[in-house]
Each structure stands twice: as structure tokens, then as C-alpha cells.
Design a protein around this motif. Sequence first.
Motif, PDB file in Angstrom:
ATOM      1  N   HIS A   4       0.833  -1.210   0.000  1.00  0.00           N
ATOM      2  CA  HIS A   4       0.000   0.000   0.000  1.00  0.00           C
ATOM      3  C   HIS A   4       0.868   1.260   0.000  1.00  0.00           C
ATOM      4  O   HIS A   4       0.629   2.185  -0.768  1.00  0.00           O
ATOM      5  CB  HIS A   4      -0.903   0.042   1.239  1.00  0.00           C
ATOM      6  N   GLU A  34      -8.975   0.012   3.778  1.00  0.00           N
ATOM      7  CA  GLU A  34      -8.318  -1.207   4.263  1.00  0.00           C
ATOM      8  C   GLU A  34      -7.418  -0.912   5.461  1.00  0.00           C
ATOM      9  O   GLU A  34      -7.389  -1.666   6.426  1.00  0.00           O
ATOM     10  CB  GLU A  34      -7.516  -1.849   3.132  1.00  0.00           C
ATOM     11  N   HIS A  41      -1.950  -8.132  -5.963  1.00  0.00           N
ATOM     12  CA  HIS A  41      -2.218  -7.667  -4.606  1.00  0.00           C
ATOM     13  C   HIS A  41      -3.616  -8.123  -4.160  1.00  0.00           C
ATOM     14  O   HIS A  41      -3.791  -8.631  -3.062  1.00  0.00           O
ATOM     15  CB  HIS A  41      -2.106  -6.137  -4.591  1.00  0.00           C
ATOM     16  N   GLU A  60      -5.058 -10.530  -1.090  1.00  0.00           N
ATOM     17  CA  GLU A  60      -6.105 -10.112  -0.145  1.00  0.00           C
ATOM     18  C   GLU A  60      -7.280 -11.085  -0.141  1.00  0.00           C
ATOM     19  O   GLU A  60      -7.730 -11.538   0.909  1.00  0.00           O
ATOM     20  CB  GLU A  60      -6.590  -8.695  -0.485  1.00  0.00           C
TER      21      GLU A  60
HETATM   22 FE   FE2 Z   1      -5.060  -3.525  -0.545  1.00  0.00          FE
END
Ligand code: FE2
Length: 229
Positions: free
Chosen positions: A73, A123, A207, A211
Motif C-alpha cells: 500500500h 483497508e 495484490h 487479499e
Molecule cells: Fe489492498
Amino acid sequence: MKPNTHDELITGSLLRQSVMERLDIPTEQPHIELDDELLELIFDLYDDDRDFPYQKIRKFSIGEILTYLQATHRYYLTKKLPEIEQSLLHIFSRYGKTHELLAELCLFFNDYKTDLIEHVKMEEREFFPYIKRLVKAAQSELTTDEITELLSTASIAQFTDHHDSIEDELKEVSAIIRRYSEYEATPLPYRIFLNQVELFELELRKHAIIEDHVLVPMAMELEAKLRGE
Ligand SMILES: [Fe+2]
Ligand SMILES: [Fe+2]
């Protein structure tokens, strides 16, 4: 267009490089250490996500997976987005007056940036902290009341319901440039920009796989245990 081996090799090594780069972004911690085997698995996923061994990556802790995702991130917000924006600005200063495609691209990218920042912030502010509390609960660091309270205020399902594929939106950038190049030659900087954006899209997709297919199932398992299911 099917990418040839040459493209795949370049993209593969660029993605690998980006995995290492994100671990070097300055943070409160002096440097981020990740288990070598976990890094190898992540490299494999970046190279090719078909037949990815999800079971293997699940032997690592939720904390380790979160460390990687949070480093990523930071990498998006402090490096990738500014880089792409920089090249858009560069193109703008050069072709701003002559190419009307630019206005559309700039507008689109600006909206996209806002959405991506929102996605990451949600997030970081809600989703990950909730999971970290679940981990604490599982390690008996919370009281029974705190656990009841935690489980009544949020749930993994609530987050996954709103976890949209932010990478799909980026496809619009390629679509805009492609539409345009049908009737006019696309200057080289656009094609470079297009490449940058497509690589970023691929990167966001990996990514999201971590997740959705690693973090979420692990957290859900923990949650179910705490709920006594
Ligand atoms: Fe993310
Ligand atoms: Fe996400």
C-alpha cells in the motif's frame, strides 16, 4: 495481443523488482524483513498466478501477510501513483495543446487516483485493524467482553462485500489510448505511459489475489473459531 516470452520476461523481472522495492520504502520500522520462503511464493504469484499453491502460503502468519500488504500500500501511494502522475504531467506539457485525448486521460486518471486512495485507506483504517484485533483475540489478549464487542461491530463478510476490483477500472486507461490510436498515430510517450499503467494494473491484480484468496480465508477461519462456529 498475446504477450511473447520476451515481454513476459521483462514484465516478470519488473514485477519481481517491484516486490523488493516496496520493502525498501522508508517506514517507522528500519526495514521490513520477510521470510525468504514467503518472498519466493510471492515472486511465483507475480510470475504466474495460475495453479498458485494457496495452501503453502497459508502456513505463514496473518501478521506476515499483512506486513507485505501494508508495505505494498505504501509503495502504491508514495511511489507508483506519483510516478504515473509524473509521466502524465510530462506528456501533458508536451502534447497538451495538440492532443485532445489527454484531457480525457487526465480526468480519468485523477478520478482513478481518488478511488484507489479511498480503497487503500479503507483497508488501512478498518479492514486490517479489524483483522489485527482478531489475531489479538485469538492470542487471548482480549477479554471475553472485548471479543463479543469486536465480533458485533464488524465482520470479514462485511468488508468483502465492498471489496471491489479496483484494478479493473485501470483498464479504461488502455481502452482510451487504444480507441484513440485507431485513427491517429500514438506518440511514443503515450505508449510508455500505457505500459506503465498496464504493469500497475497487473500488480494491483496480484495484490488483490493475496487479499481475497490468502488474507480473507485466513481471517475468516479465525473469525469463525472466535464466534464458536
Ligand atoms: Fe489492498
Ligand atoms: Fe484491496
